[in-house]
Scaffold this motif. Structure first.
Motif, PDB file in Angstrom:
ATOM      1  N   GLU A 104      -3.483  -8.467   6.649  1.00 27.84           N
ATOM      2  CA  GLU A 104      -2.379  -7.761   5.713  1.00 27.84           C
ATOM      3  C   GLU A 104      -2.386  -6.243   6.148  1.00 27.84           C
ATOM      4  N   ASP A 145      -2.913   0.183  -2.504  1.00 27.65           N
ATOM      5  CA  ASP A 145      -3.143  -1.145  -2.670  1.00 27.65           C
ATOM      6  C   ASP A 145      -4.575  -1.420  -2.846  1.00 27.65           C
ATOM      7  N   LYS A 181      -5.676  -5.031  -4.679  1.00 26.36           N
ATOM      8  CA  LYS A 181      -5.102  -5.835  -5.683  1.00 26.36           C
ATOM      9  C   LYS A 181      -3.993  -6.586  -5.365  1.00 26.36           C
ATOM     10  N   THR A 182      -4.315  -7.924  -5.834  1.00 25.37           N
ATOM     11  CA  THR A 182      -3.450  -8.877  -5.384  1.00 25.37           C
ATOM     12  C   THR A 182      -2.765  -9.605  -6.810  1.00 25.37           C
ATOM     13  N   THR A 183      -1.856 -10.492  -6.722  1.00 25.21           N
ATOM     14  CA  THR A 183      -1.416 -11.258  -7.647  1.00 25.21           C
ATOM     15  C   THR A 183      -2.298 -11.824  -8.351  1.00 25.21           C
ATOM     16  N   MET A 191      -1.901 -12.724  -2.877  1.00 24.22           N
ATOM     17  CA  MET A 191      -0.773 -12.013  -2.022  1.00 24.22           C
ATOM     18  C   MET A 191      -1.061 -10.522  -2.763  1.00 24.22           C
ATOM     19  N   LEU A 192      -0.839  -9.559  -1.964  1.00 17.66           N
ATOM     20  CA  LEU A 192      -0.806  -8.299  -2.347  1.00 17.66           C
ATOM     21  C   LEU A 192       0.270  -7.962  -3.727  1.00 17.66           C
ATOM     22  N   SER A 193       0.036  -7.385  -4.425  1.00 18.89           N
ATOM     23  CA  SER A 193       0.918  -7.137  -5.692  1.00 18.89           C
ATOM     24  C   SER A 193       2.138  -6.208  -5.121  1.00 18.89           C
ATOM     25  N   ARG A 194       1.955  -5.517  -4.312  1.00 20.39           N
ATOM     26  CA  ARG A 194       3.070  -4.630  -3.973  1.00 20.39           C
ATOM     27  C   ARG A 194       3.870  -5.482  -2.834  1.00 20.39           C
ATOM     28  N   ALA A 218       4.295  -8.734  -3.223  1.00 21.55           N
ATOM     29  CA  ALA A 218       5.150  -9.738  -4.154  1.00 21.55           C
ATOM     30  C   ALA A 218       6.177  -8.970  -4.651  1.00 21.55           C
ATOM     31  N   ILE A 255       7.277  -4.203   3.905  1.00 24.23           N
ATOM     32  CA  ILE A 255       6.465  -5.709   3.971  1.00 24.23           C
ATOM     33  C   ILE A 255       7.053  -6.433   5.235  1.00 24.23           C
ATOM     34  N   ILE A 296       3.265 -18.283  -2.141  1.00 25.22           N
ATOM     35  CA  ILE A 296       3.461 -17.449  -3.453  1.00 25.22           C
ATOM     36  C   ILE A 296       4.503 -16.352  -3.188  1.00 25.22           C
ATOM     37  N   PHE A 316       7.958 -15.643  -5.392  1.00 26.91           N
ATOM     38  CA  PHE A 316       8.362 -14.536  -5.833  1.00 26.91           C
ATOM     39  C   PHE A 316       9.984 -14.180  -5.861  1.00 26.91           C
ATOM     40  N   PHE A 349       1.377  -9.910 -12.787  1.00 24.24           N
ATOM     41  CA  PHE A 349       1.257  -9.966 -11.498  1.00 24.24           C
ATOM     42  C   PHE A 349       0.960  -8.589 -10.795  1.00 24.24           C
ATOM     43  N   TRP A 397      -6.926  -3.794 -13.652  1.00 28.78           N
ATOM     44  CA  TRP A 397      -7.829  -4.673 -12.587  1.00 28.78           C
ATOM     45  C   TRP A 397      -8.907  -4.781 -13.233  1.00 28.78           C
TER      46      TRP A 397
END
Lengths: 504, 316
Positions: free
Chosen positions: A248, A254, A265-267, B1-4, B6, B96, B154, B158, B309, B314
């Motif tokens: 990644e 992040d 930080k992930t979903t 998956m990274l939130s950013r 997504a 991304i 995922i 999204f 999401f 956190w």
């Protein structure tokens, strides 16, 4: 476009002898180009440029609001290095890398080299890249500079010199990989005739190295690439490398540090990260330890690193080893730790901190290249023979005001490679930056980035100063069966290696 | 998956869908102009449905075809102009780049450069139909390439979620504004002008052919039923909601965590309201009022996706 009228003009030419005959390693390429119909080479050059544009290997032009973007200039004529020359360079680069790692372990540890007075103590403490926070720290696997790039130049007589070490995550390797991809499309036939060593292995080696650094507490190491963001000029490289490695790409936002551990930080919540290939400078890495105003880094990262919960590549503090004043001591460093003579020589360098040498520099400034020790990218430098009288005088004052900040080197007559110009082929000056990965063992990419000064007569190769890129071909040592093609040989070689590893 | 990541995938889809809808609306109205010579106010509702009357009338005095085309396509002051949508989509894609496939990236990148071509405006004015068709095709190609080259995990879900929400939003918006603008006078209901305009509305969401296979007459009631409640047409509000729900379910199943349960409730509620309503009830309640409610709930849903999401509190 043909080579019939090409002149080497009293420079060392990478593809031609002085008498105008192509070197053996370049002959298949030269013959192919000479056989091309008129205009075909220029057409291939255009296709190559369009490919850079379409795949988005571009940089934004600052201050330009209409969305215009540019590619880094690229020339399709490669630089070619024969097997024997390369063998020696590779040996020399490995030697240098190993010695530098000993130096870094020592300088942040016992400092024997200072006590033995091989290097003056004040040179270390006045170095802006020296991080006192790292004193006493031992990074994972005792490796500091995992990814380095060494700038090499070649003089009139064909001798390679080290011009500069780059220990702070140097960029450019993505161009090596892209240039190769494009040249394979440009000269497919030449590739099948020559045994050109492939460079694709780089990203596999890189990932292997990163995972090797993970703390022993995990069986399932997670490595990421940390970028300062999409506006960074090397952003393309960050995203390309993470894609090619299949790991990644993250930015500071992040990541989060809790209980000295780093998480992303992930979903689905927080996931721990073990290794970070960081493309952010030391100063911006952690606002709690280094620059307080940094928005790019991760608060608490340095503490997590100190606690051994996360590995950073390259380790903070590495920069002390590529300080341009330390550079002059590298031959001594190699001798001190490895007991060997350095294989690739340094360019003779005058450290202005020494008053005698400073005076020599000032009185011979018209023959010298002067560089600020803490700058890179071709900034803060003076090319004496090409400068105006006024510029020289200004630089003399700068040197006198802060001698520790300057070094000077005699002007090297850089080697040249034929390059496409409006007037047919002309020689242009080049340097070479091979990339080196230091993990379980040391891997040197066969070739590297050949940077070319596109302006006629110019010797400044930096892309910020009108430089461009070329592919670099290293010919495989065993030329026994060139007709067999490189891919088959490469696969056989890999098979053998794997078998051997299994036996071990 | 990274939130950013997504989040970016979600928004790339929304912006590309938005660009496609804008191109559709312009194209249909240009066509309509030929059927209704002398009708000058055709382009006003477009500006209104895009929700940008204020910015528009600050710059232009009249909503002529040329002004509106320029504003909706190339004006960078208009947040939702096609060029802005494509630029934002590309910027997100760049962020991304390592997650999406090379083919997806190359398509967006090439199209971005195409829109910044110096001659492009001239091209649009010379042959608007070809130009807007090209934009529609670019958007459809993107969806197709994403579908065919990216793993349906995922991230892909999204993207799908974003596309469905944007579509539901656009369809409901178009219906709402047209409903008011199309009936200048109650006595005109059922007259030729009225029918032509309702037909145009259907065409602007590419629904006319499919509508015809279900209904014989183009009446406001039938059109509303088709565009809100139809279960098979891929641009009806109900269809979009159902598929948004599916995308969300897939995400939750992939992740095996509790994230997303709240969003599931929000979308489920909205979907069941439509599922068990008839068009008569909707019209009795008021079409405008119903659409308002749909939009409010869509926006709630967006917020809960974000909380579930993208920007969760956190916890370890």
């Amino acid at each position: 476009m043909k080579f019939e009228t090409y002149q080497t003009e009293d420079f060392f030419d990478e593809l031609f002898f002085e008498n105008g005959e192509p070197r053996a390693c370049a002959k298949p390429l030269i013959d192919t180009i000479n056989e091309l119909p008129d205009g075909e080479l220029q057409r291939r050059q255009k296709t190559a440029e369009a490919s850079f544009m379409d795949t988005g290997i571009t940089f934004a032009v600052y201050g330009n609001k209409d969305g215009a973007e540019k590619i880094i200039p690229f020339d399709v004529i490669p630089r070619i290095v024969d097997a024997k020359t390369w063998e020696n360079l590779e040996k020399g680069l490995k030697q240098r890398t190993e010695a530098m790692n000993c130096f870094l372990n020592d300088i942040y540890g016992e400092q024997k080299i200072l006590r033995d007075k091989v290097i003056p103590e004040n040179l270390i403490y006045t170095c802006t890249a020296f991080r006192k926070e790292c004193i006493g720290l031992v990074p994972q696997r005792k490796i500091w500079a995992h990814i380095t790039g060494t700038d090499l130049v070649r003089d009139k007589d064909g001798t390679f010199y080290v011009l500069e070490d780059n220990m702070r995550c140097p960029s450019g390797v993505s161009y090596v990989l892209q240039n190769r991809r494009i040249l394979k499309q440009t000269f497919p036939k030449v590739f099948s005739k020559c045994a050109i060593r492939p460079v694709d292995e780089y990203t596999t080696k890189l990932r292997e190295m990163l995972e090797y650094l993970a703390p022993d507490t995990t069986d399932n190491p997670k490595a990421v690439v940390l970028t300062p963001g999409v506006y960074n000029s090397a952003y393309f490289e960050h995203s390309f490398l993470s894609q090619q490695m299949g790991i990644e790409l993250v930015s500071g936002n992040d990541l989060i540090v809790k209980d000295n551990k780093v998480y992303e930080k992930t979903t689905q919540g927080l996931v721990q990260v073990h290794v970070i290939y960081r493309r952010i400078d030391d100063e911006f890495l952690d606002p709690m330890t280094f620059r307080k105003d940094s928005l790019l880094g991760v608060a608490g990262l340095f503490e997590a690193y100190k606690a051994g919960n996360v590995a950073l590549a390259n380790a903070p503090g590495c920069g002390v080893a590529d300080d341009k004043a330390i550079y002059t001591y590298v031959p001594d460093i190699i001798k001190y730790y490895l007991g060997e003579d350095n294989i690739i020589p340094n360019v003779p360098t005058f450290v202005c901190e020494n008053p005698v040498k400073m005076n020599h520099v000032i009185s011979n400034i018209d023959k010298m290249v002067v560089k600020a020790v803490s700058e890179s990218g071709g900034y803060g430098m003076l090319v004496g023979p090409h400068a105006t009288e006024k510029e020289r005088e200004e630089f003399k004052e700068k040197i006198k005001a802060n001698p520790r900040n300057y070094i000077a080197q005699p002007m090297i007559s850089l080697s040249r490679v034929p390059t496409i110009t409006e007037n047919g082929f002309e020689g242009r000056h080049v340097d070479l930056r091979p990339y080196i990965i230091q993990g379980k063992d040391i891997y040197v990419i066969p070739g590297g980035l050949t940077r070319v000064a596109l302006k006629k007569g110019s010797v400044v190769v930096n892309s910020s100063q009108g430089g461009g890129g070329k592919d670099t071909w290293v010919i495989a040592p065993d030329k026994g069966a060139p007709e067999q093609g490189q891919s088959i040989k490469f696969m056989q070689h890999q098979q053998q290696q794997q078998q051997q590893e299994r036996r071990n | 998956m990274l939130s950013r990541v997504a989040d970016s995938l979600f928004w790339i889809s929304r912006y590309i869908e938005r660009a496609e809808n804008t191109a559709r609306i312009i194209d249909v109205n240009l066509n309509l102009m030929l059927d209704l010579p002398g009708e000058e106010r055709l382009f006003e509702p477009i500006i209104k449905s895009a929700g940008c009357s204020e910015i528009f009338y600050n710059k232009y005095t009249k909503a002529t075809a040329e002004n509106v085309m320029d504003f909706l396509t190339f004006d960078t002051d208009n947040q939702d102009s096609i060029i802005n949508c494509v630029s934002i989509a590309r910027e997100n894609a760049r962020c991304i780049r390592e997650t999406i496939t090379l083919e997806m990236w190359m398509l967006i990148n090439k199209f971005y450069h195409r829109l910044y071509d110096k001659k492009i405006k001239e091209e649009m004015l010379n042959n608007p139909h070809n130009f807007f068709t090209e934009i529609k095709e670019f958007c459809q190609l993107y969806v197709g390439i994403q579908d065919g080259t990216m793993s349906h995990g995922i991230g892909w879900n999204f993207a799908w979620l974003g596309r469905m929400l944007e579509r539901a939003d656009q369809t409901s918006r178009i219906l709402d504004v047209k409903y008011f603008m199309l009936l200048p006078d109650i006595s005109m209901v059922g007259m030729t002008l009225d029918t032509v305009q309702w037909t145009a509305l259907l065409k602007s969401v590419s629904a006319f052919e499919m509508f015809r296979k279900t209904y014989a007459n183009v009446t406001p009631q039938n059109v509303s039923e088709f565009l809100i409640l139809n279960k098979e047409f891929p641009r009806s509000v109900y269809y979009c909601l159902e598929h948004a729900e599916r995308a969300l379910k897939n995400i939750i199943n992939h992740q095996k965590t509790d994230n997303g349960k709240k969003s599931m409730r929000v979308i489920g509620k909205l979907k069941s309201i439509l599922e068990f309503s008839t068009v008569d009830e909707i019209i009795l309640h008021g079409l405008h009022e119903t659409i308002d409610e749909i939009q409010l709930r869509l926006s709630d849903f967006n917020v809960s996706i974000y909380n579930d999401f993208i920007n969760c509190v956190w916890k370890i």
